[in-house]
Design an enzyme around this catalytic site. Sequence first.
Site, mmCIF file in Angstrom:
data_model
loop_
_atom_site.group_PDB
_atom_site.id
_atom_site.type_symbol
_atom_site.label_atom_id
_atom_site.label_comp_id
_atom_site.label_asym_id
_atom_site.label_seq_id
_atom_site.Cartn_x
_atom_site.Cartn_y
_atom_site.Cartn_z
ATOM 1 N N ASP A 127 0.835 -1.295 -0.074
ATOM 2 C CA ASP A 127 0.065 -0.045 -0.061
ATOM 3 C C ASP A 127 0.796 1.326 0.030
ATOM 4 O OD1 ASP A 127 1.025 -0.037 2.647
ATOM 5 O OD2 ASP A 127 -0.655 -0.125 3.569
ATOM 6 N N HIS A 128 2.209 1.162 0.426
ATOM 7 C CA HIS A 128 3.034 2.460 0.523
ATOM 8 C C HIS A 128 3.712 2.767 -0.748
ATOM 9 C CE1 HIS A 128 2.145 2.391 4.742
ATOM 10 N NE2 HIS A 128 3.110 3.203 5.087
ATOM 11 N N ASP A 187 3.750 -0.812 11.512
ATOM 12 C CA ASP A 187 3.336 0.654 11.114
ATOM 13 C C ASP A 187 2.599 1.038 12.288
ATOM 14 O OD1 ASP A 187 2.222 2.012 8.348
ATOM 15 O OD2 ASP A 187 1.087 2.571 9.945
ATOM 16 N N ARG A 208 -2.134 12.417 10.306
ATOM 17 C CA ARG A 208 -0.927 12.948 10.733
ATOM 18 C C ARG A 208 -0.539 14.335 9.458
ATOM 19 N NH1 ARG A 208 3.161 8.286 11.845
ATOM 20 N NH2 ARG A 208 1.962 8.287 13.679
ATOM 21 N N SER A 234 6.014 7.982 12.739
ATOM 22 C CA SER A 234 5.556 6.306 12.068
ATOM 23 C C SER A 234 6.428 5.387 12.815
ATOM 24 C CB SER A 234 6.236 6.645 10.822
ATOM 25 O OG SER A 234 6.464 5.434 10.301
ATOM 26 N N ARG A 294 8.669 3.479 11.510
ATOM 27 C CA ARG A 294 9.686 2.881 10.574
ATOM 28 C C ARG A 294 10.883 2.863 11.412
ATOM 29 N NH1 ARG A 294 9.094 8.604 7.497
ATOM 30 N NH2 ARG A 294 7.025 7.778 7.543
#
Length: 755
Positions: free
Chosen positions: A95-96, A160, A448, A643, A645
């Site tokens: 999806d990213h 995520d 965000r 995030s 990440r």
Amino acid sequence: MAFDLDMIKNVYDRFGARVEAARKATGKPLTLTEKILYAHLTEGNASKAYGRGMDYVDFAPDRVAMQDATAQMALLQFMQAGRPKVAVPSTVHCDHLIQAKIGADADLTTAKDVNKEVYDFLASVSDKYGLGFWKPGAGIIHQVVLENYAFPGGMMIGTDSHTPNAGGLGMIAIGVGGADACDVMAGLPWELKFPKLIGVKLTGKLSGWTSAKDVILKVAGILTVKGGTGAIVEYFGEGAESLSATGKGTICNMGAEIGATTSVFGYDEKAAIYLSGTKRADIAELANAIKEHLNGDAEVYANPEAYFDQVIEIDLNELEPHVNGPFTPDLAWPISKFATAVKENNWPEKLEVGLIGSCTNSSYEDITRSASIAQQAIDKHLKTKAEFTITPGSEQVRFTVDRDGYLDTFAEMGGVVLANACGPCIGQWARHTDDPSRKNSIITSFNRNFAKRNDGNPNTHAFVASPEIVTAFAIAGDLTFNPLTDTLTNENGEQVKLDEPMGIEMPVKGFAVDDAGYQAPAEDGSSVDVKVDPKSSRLQLLDPFPAWEGTDLSGLKLLIKAKGKCTTDHISMAGPWLKFRGHLDNISNNMLIGAINYFNNTSDSVKNELTGEYGPVPATQRDYKAHGIGTVVVGDENYGEGSSREHAAMEPRHLGVRAILVKSFARIHETNLKKQGMLAITFANSSDYDKVQEDDTFDINGLTSFAPGMPLTVVLHHKDGSSDSFPVNHTYNEQQIEWFKAGGALNIIRREMAS
């Protein structure tokens, strides 16, 4: 028929006994949060009570979910673990990596071509190791999880930060880094400090323009971006029971913006309706059988102050629609005060783009409420003044709202439907603008809104609101417009007022989809070959990080003293950098390029002590590494918010940064640093941040006796020959200290699997 039904049956079969054991161990009634946590202890039935905010606890999550940007690094790490198959049900969601530029079909076609190497890698590694694979176009991870995998009372981790979305169906779902996911997929316990508990009591019922989105926008204003740190937020009360399951998902999703570990609602009729409507009536039937365990005990909700660390009460009858921003999701404005705020702060009044959808607000209910406003624009002859985009959360939602005519409505009012992907929410947006240097305003229903988050432009003032409020603003093209009270001039010169939005919680004809985009793994993946081209610029096999050398650290240089907010977007930007998420060395070229240097108030410009010249942060750090010199990054409050990440932790580790010294950490980022063998420390006295000078050399002492609860000491050697010494704190427990000594948690996993 639900996925992994046998696993869910096993969870429910033992749930009651584990709850009873927890009540006995704690000697008190339990919140829903405690029931789910104690029901997922690695040890089984609880033998003691755990201290909130104090005790590290080993858990056994039921499943793992990963999006394509983070899955690359997570699975590259898993490949080193030595297991033939994942130990728990796990999925990958593409999806990213889909950039929003033209529209859904064209953008998806481009993404499949540009990202073919990465998609092929993820599909093959999923095939080999037994993971479910959701192809590009299938939808955004959190919406797909809510539709297919979330279940009341379950526990999931996801790579995520908005994994908590699944809390809308009563699941404890927590965002983590890839190393944590690797642990769980390898069958190892997952460690979490037992969270504190924040209770939010909702009374009354939403009406008119107010939506579930406004609940979390209000809560964000109350708690701020770090008010939920170290805590799980549990919503309860008659108001909670009146909200749709997807509305609850929106609230839990944005709990990430207050720093909460996760958020959760109890199981109720709305959850049962959603489960049945998404072809999971079998799970609803199982949940009904243990319903008493899928909510907090009655005594808890009758006297919440005695059982939660903090209690907030919100009357939904009185709640106004909110608009939050700009530049931070916790700057909350009731709609009645927003126009004044816009004018007083000199924010650009003209609205250039309105964007709805994303993982936060793309349910059938959201789309229908927004479409009811769009239909009014058509019927009342209003010309939409701002650009307007719609991002469906999943192919199932897109297909269903298209079947029911709502996409045609958006098209008629001037909207553009984007791919079922994250798109502009994460900076994957090729925005059309005639002057990027112009201060401008956009408004989204995303979660965000940090500076440069959506379009990479520091001049963009991004605001957050519900989809229906965003739609109304897009029609008006003016942020001083209040749709609850103001009129607009239509094409006939008439003054018209928008009526309250009307939505449909669940599709009358049911959900439908031709191809949801799911690919099941091979029955036997042993013969599947996962290829990574050594010449690839996008994928790179990992080498283990080196172990700690066994000494205190001395002679470290200051890489950067970051000023103010430093999120994971500042540390490791998304947008165009997403293409390197599977190549650690290449993506490290974005390390800290968004952070503001305290000494020159500029981003990506730090002093190289070896040359005396200023240059980009990554290049400066590579020079230090080439000369065998370690460095320290100094930061402010809530360092690493945003995030999940883990690249924001892996990049400094890869390039030779030895320690991150800050006033305070965001939870996920601190854990990610620990997992990678990095030293994450905090000022015992935050004012010591001011003692750090640009030309300092650091010593960090006390590591040879590194122990839980024992502060370390930092010595600053200043250029003028003077020095400062002060204590620094850490939150490492014994196991995490072993991660540090081994050079990272993965090194320990690899060693254990080999033996």
